[in-house]
Design a protein around this motif. Sequence first.
Motif, short mmCIF file in Angstrom:
data_model
loop_
_atom_site.label_atom_id
_atom_site.label_comp_id
_atom_site.label_asym_id
_atom_site.label_seq_id
_atom_site.Cartn_x
_atom_site.Cartn_y
_atom_site.Cartn_z
N LYS A 96 -45.33 20.85 36.76
CA LYS A 96 -44.16 22.08 36.89
C LYS A 96 -44.13 22.67 35.94
CE LYS A 96 -44.43 21.83 41.90
NZ LYS A 96 -44.08 22.15 43.74
N SER A 97 -42.15 21.93 35.83
CA SER A 97 -41.90 22.32 34.77
C SER A 97 -42.77 23.18 33.40
CB SER A 97 -41.28 21.59 33.76
OG SER A 97 -40.20 22.21 33.58
N GLU A 98 -43.87 22.13 33.05
CA GLU A 98 -44.56 22.16 31.54
C GLU A 98 -45.50 23.74 31.97
OE1 GLU A 98 -46.82 19.00 31.04
OE2 GLU A 98 -45.32 17.81 29.98
N ASN A 99 -45.36 23.79 32.84
CA ASN A 99 -46.96 24.68 33.61
C ASN A 99 -45.88 26.43 33.39
OD1 ASN A 99 -49.09 26.54 34.61
ND2 ASN A 99 -48.19 25.71 36.75
N GLN A 100 -44.63 26.26 34.00
CA GLN A 100 -43.24 27.03 34.07
C GLN A 100 -43.71 27.71 32.88
OE1 GLN A 100 -40.18 26.45 35.58
NE2 GLN A 100 -41.23 26.88 38.26
N VAL A 101 -42.98 27.25 31.31
CA VAL A 101 -43.31 26.71 30.23
C VAL A 101 -44.07 27.85 29.56
CG1 VAL A 101 -42.49 26.02 27.91
CG2 VAL A 101 -41.08 25.58 29.74
N LEU A 102 -45.36 27.26 30.40
CA LEU A 102 -46.18 27.91 29.59
C LEU A 102 -46.83 29.56 29.86
CD1 LEU A 102 -48.75 24.83 29.82
CD2 LEU A 102 -48.21 26.43 27.53
N GLY A 103 -47.14 29.16 31.20
CA GLY A 103 -46.75 31.09 31.39
C GLY A 103 -45.53 31.80 31.18
N GLN A 104 -44.66 31.82 30.90
CA GLN A 104 -43.45 32.25 29.79
C GLN A 104 -44.41 32.70 28.38
OE1 GLN A 104 -41.28 33.52 31.43
NE2 GLN A 104 -40.74 34.94 29.67
N TYR A 105 -44.53 31.67 27.81
CA TYR A 105 -45.29 31.34 25.95
C TYR A 105 -46.01 32.51 26.61
CZ TYR A 105 -47.67 29.85 22.69
OH TYR A 105 -48.19 30.54 20.81
N ILE A 106 -47.87 32.70 27.78
CA ILE A 106 -48.83 33.38 28.08
C ILE A 106 -48.22 34.60 28.07
CG2 ILE A 106 -50.93 33.68 29.03
CD1 ILE A 106 -51.04 30.86 29.45
N GLU A 107 -47.09 34.83 29.17
CA GLU A 107 -46.60 36.24 29.26
C GLU A 107 -45.57 36.40 27.77
OE1 GLU A 107 -43.50 37.73 32.62
OE2 GLU A 107 -44.80 36.23 32.73
N ASN A 108 -45.05 36.00 26.94
CA ASN A 108 -44.82 36.77 26.06
C ASN A 108 -45.58 36.69 24.66
OD1 ASN A 108 -42.16 36.13 27.28
ND2 ASN A 108 -41.37 34.42 25.76
N LEU A 109 -47.13 36.16 25.32
CA LEU A 109 -47.91 36.53 23.95
C LEU A 109 -48.53 37.33 24.75
CD1 LEU A 109 -49.29 33.29 22.85
CD2 LEU A 109 -48.40 34.20 21.62
N MET A 110 -48.87 37.54 25.99
CA MET A 110 -49.70 39.16 26.15
C MET A 110 -48.93 39.94 26.02
SD MET A 110 -51.28 37.55 29.49
CE MET A 110 -51.86 38.98 30.12
N SER A 111 -47.26 40.42 26.10
CA SER A 111 -46.20 40.89 25.84
C SER A 111 -46.35 41.92 24.24
CB SER A 111 -45.59 41.39 26.41
OG SER A 111 -44.70 40.97 26.27
N ALA A 112 -46.48 40.96 23.41
CA ALA A 112 -46.48 41.31 22.08
C ALA A 112 -47.89 41.80 21.19
CB ALA A 112 -45.71 39.61 21.55
N SER A 113 -48.67 40.93 22.40
CA SER A 113 -50.26 41.52 21.34
C SER A 113 -50.34 43.18 22.76
CB SER A 113 -51.39 41.28 22.40
OG SER A 113 -52.62 40.78 21.87
N SER A 114 -51.11 44.10 21.18
CA SER A 114 -51.65 45.19 21.44
C SER A 114 -53.02 44.90 22.50
CB SER A 114 -52.07 46.05 20.50
OG SER A 114 -52.64 45.79 19.59
N VAL A 115 -53.66 43.73 21.90
CA VAL A 115 -55.33 43.84 23.24
C VAL A 115 -54.76 43.93 24.75
CG1 VAL A 115 -57.14 42.24 23.64
CG2 VAL A 115 -55.77 42.63 21.33
#
Length: 89
Positions: free
Chosen positions: A50-69
């Motif tokens: 669960k902890s790893e999933n939260q970290v990955l979710g945050q990482y994906i969210e950060n990538l999505m917000s940083a990507s112009s796509v």
Amino acid sequence: MSSDGDGDMENQAELEEKTRLINQVLELQHTLEDLSSRVDAVKEENLKLKSENQVLGQYIENLMSASSVFQTTDTKSKRKGSKGVRKDK
């Protein structure tokens, strides 16, 4: 004498039954301890995942917000909405 022999045999049978039941109880206790340990291990692993999933979710969210796509998705959906409307008169 035969009554004493019968009594001894009954006592022996009772003793064997008690011994069998005690062994069965002990075996069930060991099984319960093993299952309890496995449950604890699974709970621990679940918390880790669960902890790893939260970290990955945050990482994906950060990538999505940083990507112009992903940021242009809103403007594309607005264009599609206005394209889909037909004015027939």
